[in-house]
Design an enzyme around this catalytic site. Structure first.
Site, PDB file in Angstrom:
ATOM      1  N   SER A 107       0.843  -1.195   0.000  1.00  0.00           N
ATOM      2  CA  SER A 107       0.000   0.000   0.000  1.00  0.00           C
ATOM      3  C   SER A 107       0.880   1.249   0.000  1.00  0.00           C
ATOM      4  O   SER A 107       1.596   1.515   0.968  1.00  0.00           O
ATOM      5  CB  SER A 107      -0.916   0.009   1.222  1.00  0.00           C
ATOM      6  OG  SER A 107      -1.526   1.277   1.371  1.00  0.00           O
ATOM      7  N   VAL A 108       0.812   1.992  -1.085  1.00  0.00           N
ATOM      8  CA  VAL A 108       1.600   3.222  -1.222  1.00  0.00           C
ATOM      9  C   VAL A 108       1.186   4.245  -0.160  1.00  0.00           C
ATOM     10  O   VAL A 108       2.026   4.918   0.445  1.00  0.00           O
ATOM     11  CB  VAL A 108       1.406   3.812  -2.641  1.00  0.00           C
ATOM     12  CG1 VAL A 108       2.091   5.165  -2.770  1.00  0.00           C
ATOM     13  CG2 VAL A 108       1.938   2.837  -3.684  1.00  0.00           C
ATOM     14  N   ARG A 109      -0.113   4.344   0.088  1.00  0.00           N
ATOM     15  CA  ARG A 109      -0.614   5.329   1.063  1.00  0.00           C
ATOM     16  C   ARG A 109      -0.184   4.964   2.484  1.00  0.00           C
ATOM     17  O   ARG A 109       0.114   5.846   3.290  1.00  0.00           O
ATOM     18  CB  ARG A 109      -2.132   5.432   0.946  1.00  0.00           C
ATOM     19  CG  ARG A 109      -2.591   5.954  -0.412  1.00  0.00           C
ATOM     20  CD  ARG A 109      -4.087   6.125  -0.502  1.00  0.00           C
ATOM     21  NE  ARG A 109      -4.463   6.591  -1.823  1.00  0.00           N
ATOM     22  CZ  ARG A 109      -5.168   5.883  -2.701  1.00  0.00           C
ATOM     23  NH1 ARG A 109      -5.612   4.679  -2.377  1.00  0.00           N
ATOM     24  NH2 ARG A 109      -5.458   6.379  -3.886  1.00  0.00           N
ATOM     25  N   LYS A 188      -9.630   3.338  10.257  1.00  0.00           N
ATOM     26  CA  LYS A 188      -8.952   2.072  10.524  1.00  0.00           C
ATOM     27  C   LYS A 188      -8.945   1.854  12.036  1.00  0.00           C
ATOM     28  O   LYS A 188      -8.784   2.808  12.803  1.00  0.00           O
ATOM     29  CB  LYS A 188      -7.518   2.115   9.982  1.00  0.00           C
ATOM     30  CG  LYS A 188      -6.702   0.861  10.278  1.00  0.00           C
ATOM     31  CD  LYS A 188      -5.259   0.998   9.790  1.00  0.00           C
ATOM     32  CE  LYS A 188      -5.127   0.575   8.355  1.00  0.00           C
ATOM     33  NZ  LYS A 188      -3.706   0.398   7.949  1.00  0.00           N
ATOM     34  N   HIS A 221      -9.179  -6.304   5.702  1.00  0.00           N
ATOM     35  CA  HIS A 221      -8.385  -6.715   4.543  1.00  0.00           C
ATOM     36  C   HIS A 221      -7.531  -7.940   4.876  1.00  0.00           C
ATOM     37  O   HIS A 221      -6.662  -8.324   4.107  1.00  0.00           O
ATOM     38  CB  HIS A 221      -7.496  -5.570   4.063  1.00  0.00           C
ATOM     39  CG  HIS A 221      -8.240  -4.501   3.326  1.00  0.00           C
ATOM     40  ND1 HIS A 221      -7.616  -3.565   2.539  1.00  0.00           N
ATOM     41  CD2 HIS A 221      -9.560  -4.213   3.241  1.00  0.00           C
ATOM     42  CE1 HIS A 221      -8.512  -2.745   2.012  1.00  0.00           C
ATOM     43  NE2 HIS A 221      -9.701  -3.118   2.430  1.00  0.00           N
ATOM     44  N   GLY A 222      -7.779  -8.520   6.052  1.00  0.00           N
ATOM     45  CA  GLY A 222      -7.104  -9.762   6.417  1.00  0.00           C
ATOM     46  C   GLY A 222      -5.763  -9.601   7.087  1.00  0.00           C
ATOM     47  O   GLY A 222      -5.037 -10.574   7.289  1.00  0.00           O
ATOM     48  N   LYS A 223      -5.407  -8.351   7.460  1.00  0.00           N
ATOM     49  CA  LYS A 223      -4.067  -8.095   7.990  1.00  0.00           C
ATOM     50  C   LYS A 223      -4.056  -7.803   9.484  1.00  0.00           C
ATOM     51  O   LYS A 223      -3.092  -7.247  10.003  1.00  0.00           O
ATOM     52  CB  LYS A 223      -3.432  -6.940   7.217  1.00  0.00           C
ATOM     53  CG  LYS A 223      -3.241  -7.260   5.733  1.00  0.00           C
ATOM     54  CD  LYS A 223      -2.707  -6.055   4.981  1.00  0.00           C
ATOM     55  CE  LYS A 223      -2.571  -6.358   3.492  1.00  0.00           C
ATOM     56  NZ  LYS A 223      -2.149  -5.166   2.735  1.00  0.00           N
ATOM     57  N   HIS A 225      -6.214  -5.818  11.248  1.00  0.00           N
ATOM     58  CA  HIS A 225      -6.877  -4.587  11.683  1.00  0.00           C
ATOM     59  C   HIS A 225      -8.232  -4.473  10.986  1.00  0.00           C
ATOM     60  O   HIS A 225      -8.499  -5.155  10.003  1.00  0.00           O
ATOM     61  CB  HIS A 225      -6.013  -3.354  11.373  1.00  0.00           C
ATOM     62  CG  HIS A 225      -5.723  -3.173   9.915  1.00  0.00           C
ATOM     63  ND1 HIS A 225      -4.547  -3.582   9.332  1.00  0.00           N
ATOM     64  CD2 HIS A 225      -6.467  -2.647   8.910  1.00  0.00           C
ATOM     65  CE1 HIS A 225      -4.575  -3.312   8.043  1.00  0.00           C
ATOM     66  NE2 HIS A 225      -5.734  -2.745   7.762  1.00  0.00           N
ATOM     67  N   ARG A 227     -11.285  -2.067   9.122  1.00  0.00           N
ATOM     68  CA  ARG A 227     -11.540  -0.837   8.369  1.00  0.00           C
ATOM     69  C   ARG A 227     -13.013  -0.490   8.498  1.00  0.00           C
ATOM     70  O   ARG A 227     -13.866  -1.383   8.472  1.00  0.00           O
ATOM     71  CB  ARG A 227     -11.157  -0.998   6.896  1.00  0.00           C
ATOM     72  CG  ARG A 227      -9.655  -0.985   6.681  1.00  0.00           C
ATOM     73  CD  ARG A 227      -9.304  -1.091   5.207  1.00  0.00           C
ATOM     74  NE  ARG A 227      -7.867  -1.002   5.013  1.00  0.00           N
ATOM     75  CZ  ARG A 227      -7.207   0.121   4.740  1.00  0.00           C
ATOM     76  NH1 ARG A 227      -7.867   1.253   4.634  1.00  0.00           N
ATOM     77  NH2 ARG A 227      -5.899   0.121   4.572  1.00  0.00           N
TER      78      ARG A 227
END
Length: 317
Positions: A107-109, A188, A221-223, A225, A227
């Protein structure tokens, strides 16, 4: 989203690799170059400005023909590339690992937010290089640890209790890949520590979400945390999550997709991600997002639904 190979290239030193950030003139040169199809996946030598990314990643950069890519000519691109290299150079990457590492989609952001945290004198990441590198390794999928509050991408804190921290994401203000939709609003939720959470703290979070964010769906998103997103954007998130899940499996980056606490996650999203993990097609999985689900009994019988209208959130209306 972009591959790590869009930011840096490997240089062999002894038995492991050192990673070097690209400069924007080398990238600009690559974007104008005519390259044989057989060489599209190879790093490009600009001759004058050094090594550039493989031409197959041209669409990852913002050009006159493609406004959806990264603003690679900004100082933020260089800061993100340097940060990635610092993290990769803190670990040993061998010849058998290097292709796998550079193919990772990140993720660039998220990475821009870590740069902003690093530059904030009041932030713990400004004071701890070790914690900063740990945060980056989590962000690029190298570490199996989940993103906790200390290692999170950051934003504006809007809620916190003993177990959770909720952040309002600040992507509208970004330089590298800003969100252009001025109506964007997303949150988040990170856990403060990766350990079992008491029912009372989960109950506090659910109450906050129910009354202050009742126009939003809670997804993952499965990581590791949560959203909190507008219902209108759920289908878009589903497309991205499914594509990333399939890409990681195809490239051998098999990471456990964390479904998280079913009591907090929106029922339809939980069904979607469970179906995805079972190997079903995108169409089959997405149908579950729009299917009427049977309401489960309230897991917290003590959670009151008796609130006056002026106490109910108008966020998202």
């Amino acid at each position: 989203m972009a591959e790590l190979a869009c930011f840096c290239y490997p240089h062999l030193e002894n038995d492991s690799y050192k990673f070097i950030p690209f400069n924007n003139l080398a990238i600009k040169c690559m974007l104008t170059a005519k390259v044989d199809r057989k060489d599209q996946d190879k790093f490009y030598n600009s001759i004058i400005y050094g090594i550039a990314p493989p031409p197959q990643f041209k669409k990852r950069y913002n050009t006159n023909d493609n406004s959806r890519g990264m603003n690679y000519e900004t100082s933020m691109f260089n800061k993100v590339a340097v940060l990635i290299c610092e993290a990769l150079n803190s670990i040993k990457v061998t010849q058998s690992d290097v292709a796998n590492v550079l193919s990772r989609v990140v993720s660039v952001r998220h990475l821009e937010n870590l740069v902003l945290r690093r530059e904030n004198h009041q932030d713990v990441l400004f004071h701890s290089k070790e914690l900063l590198l740990k945060s980056v390794l989590i962000a690029i999928g190298h570490s199996k640890e989940i993103e906790t509050t200390a290692t999170a991408e950051g934003g504006e804190i809007v809620f916190q209790n003993a177990a959770f921290t909720m952040w309002k994401l600040t992507y509208l203000e970004h330089k590298l890949m800003p969100i252009l939709d001025q109506n964007f609003i997303e949150y988040k939720i990170t856990v403060n520590e990766d350990k079992p959470i008491s029912e009372s703290h989960v109950k506090e979070l659910i109450a906050e979400l129910r009354w202050q964010y009742n126009k939003f769906a809670v997804i993952t998103h499965g990581k590791g945390h949560y959203r909190v997103v507008k219902y209108s954007s759920v289908a878009n998130h589903a497309d991205r999550v499914y594509a990333t899940f399939k890409s990681n499996n195809k490239n051998g980056n098999v990471l456990e997709f964390n479904l998280l606490d079913q009591r907090i996650i929106w029922q339809n999203w939980y069904a979607f991600t469970s179906s995805m993990k079972q190997g079903n097609t995108l169409d089959i999985c997405k149908k579950l997002l729009f299917q009427k689900m049977k309401r489960e009994s309230n897991p917290f019988k003590g959670l009151s639904t008796d609130r006056k209208m002026d106490e109910v959130s108008q966020i998202g209306i």
